[in-house]
Design an enzyme around this catalytic site. Structure first.
Site, PDB file in Angstrom:
ATOM      1  N   HIS A 254      19.286  29.792  16.000  1.00 15.11           N
ATOM      2  CA  HIS A 254      18.015  29.194  16.427  1.00 15.11           C
ATOM      3  C   HIS A 254      16.887  30.001  15.825  1.00 15.11           C
ATOM      4  O   HIS A 254      16.983  31.220  15.732  1.00 15.11           O
ATOM      5  CB  HIS A 254      17.921  29.204  17.965  1.00 15.11           C
ATOM      6  CG  HIS A 254      16.880  28.287  18.506  1.00 15.11           C
ATOM      7  ND1 HIS A 254      15.547  28.612  18.531  1.00 15.11           N
ATOM      8  CD2 HIS A 254      16.982  27.043  19.023  1.00 15.11           C
ATOM      9  CE1 HIS A 254      14.865  27.598  19.049  1.00 15.11           C
ATOM     10  NE2 HIS A 254      15.711  26.633  19.359  1.00 15.11           N
ATOM     11  N   ASP A 307      22.181  22.226  21.305  1.00 12.08           N
ATOM     12  CA  ASP A 307      22.935  21.130  20.691  1.00 12.08           C
ATOM     13  C   ASP A 307      24.439  21.397  20.722  1.00 12.08           C
ATOM     14  O   ASP A 307      25.241  20.468  20.580  1.00 12.08           O
ATOM     15  CB  ASP A 307      22.459  20.904  19.248  1.00 12.08           C
ATOM     16  CG  ASP A 307      21.068  20.283  19.204  1.00 12.08           C
ATOM     17  OD1 ASP A 307      20.531  19.971  20.282  1.00 12.08           O
ATOM     18  OD2 ASP A 307      20.519  20.107  18.106  1.00 12.08           O
TER      19      ASP A 307
END
Ligand SMILES: CC(=O)SCCNC(=O)CCNC(=O)[C@H](O)C(C)(C)COP(=O)(O)OP(=O)(O)OC[C@H]1O[C@@H](n2cnc3c(N)ncnc32)[C@H](O)[C@@H]1OP(=O)(O)O
Ligand SMILES: O=C([O-])CC(=O)C(=O)O
Length: 367
Positions: A254, A307
């Protein structure tokens, strides 16, 4: 003259915000000052959407008025005809096209008095847009869903009305609602900064959100679990794909978090509690992949992102993998609208960065 470019705009701040606070080192996410877990455990989707747009938790009168704005989000007949012409394909491209088509004759001008009302209507429209894209892909008749409670109205389309499913879906809609200014929200901000309208800005955001490095990862991480097949296959698969071929592990990494993403706690809890026998092997494969990958990546501070887990939950709720990214996008509409309104009401300035030229010196055309 700048010394170098800021690739990926990693160190560039383009707005102030009162919406979402992230501490990527400590794994903290707050909506309007409230911890994400506090929000998801105590507020409804509608209350959270109101909180994001207005900055406070609504009382019942305020909520009723906001509901009436959302209820205005009905699709005109011509949009149903348009959706019916779409070939089989990417739902996010369909959504982008529908938002662009809705902008053709919309009269929503930027106006401090009307922005939030318009945002409510667009949130309602978005529930209808994604519900009808789903119906179209499934070959069913299109219709305007009941927006009295948009979350339930949406799930009715998938016949998925078990109360525990509604609760879990509502939680996912809250967890994904805003995340400061990722690529999709930034795409919307760039469009909105030209004073182009809200629907066109949303159309831009959809095209950025679908990319595999961003929202597209929700589907691809799940496909990764299916490809691996079982917990015993995780190690050999990881050695071959990630260590030997140096592929990217989808659902990991991320730009902001260098620790666990705080939304994962709830996503994990929900996907574990809703998991039935049929889906057990997928969940166990994902958990084993998480364990093996963390062992390998922890030193580089690469952790799972939302996700990685959201697809597990969406699958358990009965959605097909091709719709996972749409569910993320549907939830994110509120955050995107809140950010473009905040920007245009407070700091509006055309977003137009520069590029450092490194091509040829002056050349002359000889004919
Ligand atoms: C909701 C969301 O949108 S969350 C993001 C969803 N996207 C994904 O899951 C796709 C996989 N992840 C990635 O590609 C990245 O982690 C991104 C794009 C999300 C963020 O990347 P960036 O902040 O640009 O980091 P960057 O790509 O520079 O990577 C930094 C280092 O970590 C490594 N890295 C980052 N993510 C991964 C990954 N998923 N698998 C393997 N290595 C990775 C890179 O190879 C790089 O290593 P190096 O320094 O040795 O070259
Ligand atoms: O913030 C980002 O870069 C990606 C994103 O949208 C999220 O994590 O929800």
């Amino acid at each position: 003259m700048p010394m170098d470019v800021d690739l990926g705009l990693e160190n560039t701040y383009i707005k102030h915000t009162k919406l979402t606070y992230i501490d990527g080192e400590l794994g903290v996410l707050r909506y309007r000052g409230y911890d994400i877990n506090d929000v998801v455990n105590n507020l409804s989707f509608m209350e959270t959407a109101y909180l994001m747009l207005y900055g406070r938790i609504p009382d019942s009168k305020e909520l009723k008025l906001f509901s009436s704005y959302i209820g205005d989000g009905k699709l005109p007949e011509r949009i149903f005809s348009m959706i019916d012409t779409f070939p089989e394909g990417d739902p996010l491209s369909m959504a982008s096209s529908v938002f662009a088509a809705l902008a053709i004759d919309n009269n929503m001008k930027w106006s401090i008095d009307e922005n939030k009302r318009n945002a409510g209507r667009i949130i309602g429209l978005s529930f209808n847009v994604f519900a009808n894209i789903y119906l179209h892909i499934k070959g069913k008749k299109l219709y305007n869903i009941d927006l009295g409670d948009p979350v339930s109205g949406f799930l009715r389309v998938t016949n998925n009305m078990d109360p525990k499913n509604v609760k879990a879906f509502e939680a996912a809609m809250i967890l994904y609602m805003d995340h400061e200014i990722p690529a999709s929200t930034t795409a919307a901000l760039v469009t909105a900064s030209t004073l182009s309208d809200m629907l066109s800005s949303l159309s831009s955001a959809m095209n950025a959100l679908k990319g595999p490095l961003h929202g597209g990862a929700a589907e691809n991480a799940f496909l990764e679990f299916l490809d691996i097949g079982s917990p015993e296959n995780v190690k050999p698969w990881f050695n071959e794909h990630i260590i030997k071929n140096r592929e990217r592990l989808i659902g990991f990494g991320h730009r902001v978090y260098k620790t666990y993403d705080p939304r994962i706690k709830k996503f994990r809890e929900l996907s574990m509690s809703l998991c039935d026998e049929k889906n057990r092997i997928i969940l166990d494969t994902a958990l084993e992949l998480e364990r093996v990958a963390l062992d390998y990546f922890r030193e580089k501070k690469i952790y799972p992102n939302t996700d990685f887990f959201s697809g597990l939950l969406f699958n358990e709720l009965g959605f097909e993998h091709w719709f996972f990214t749409s569910l993320f996008a549907l939830s994110r509409v509120t955050g995107i609208l809140a950010h473009i309104i905040e920007y245009n009401e407070n700091e509006q300035r055309l977003i137009r960065p520069r590029a450092i030229y490194n091509g040829d010196g002056e050349r002359f055309i000889k004919r």
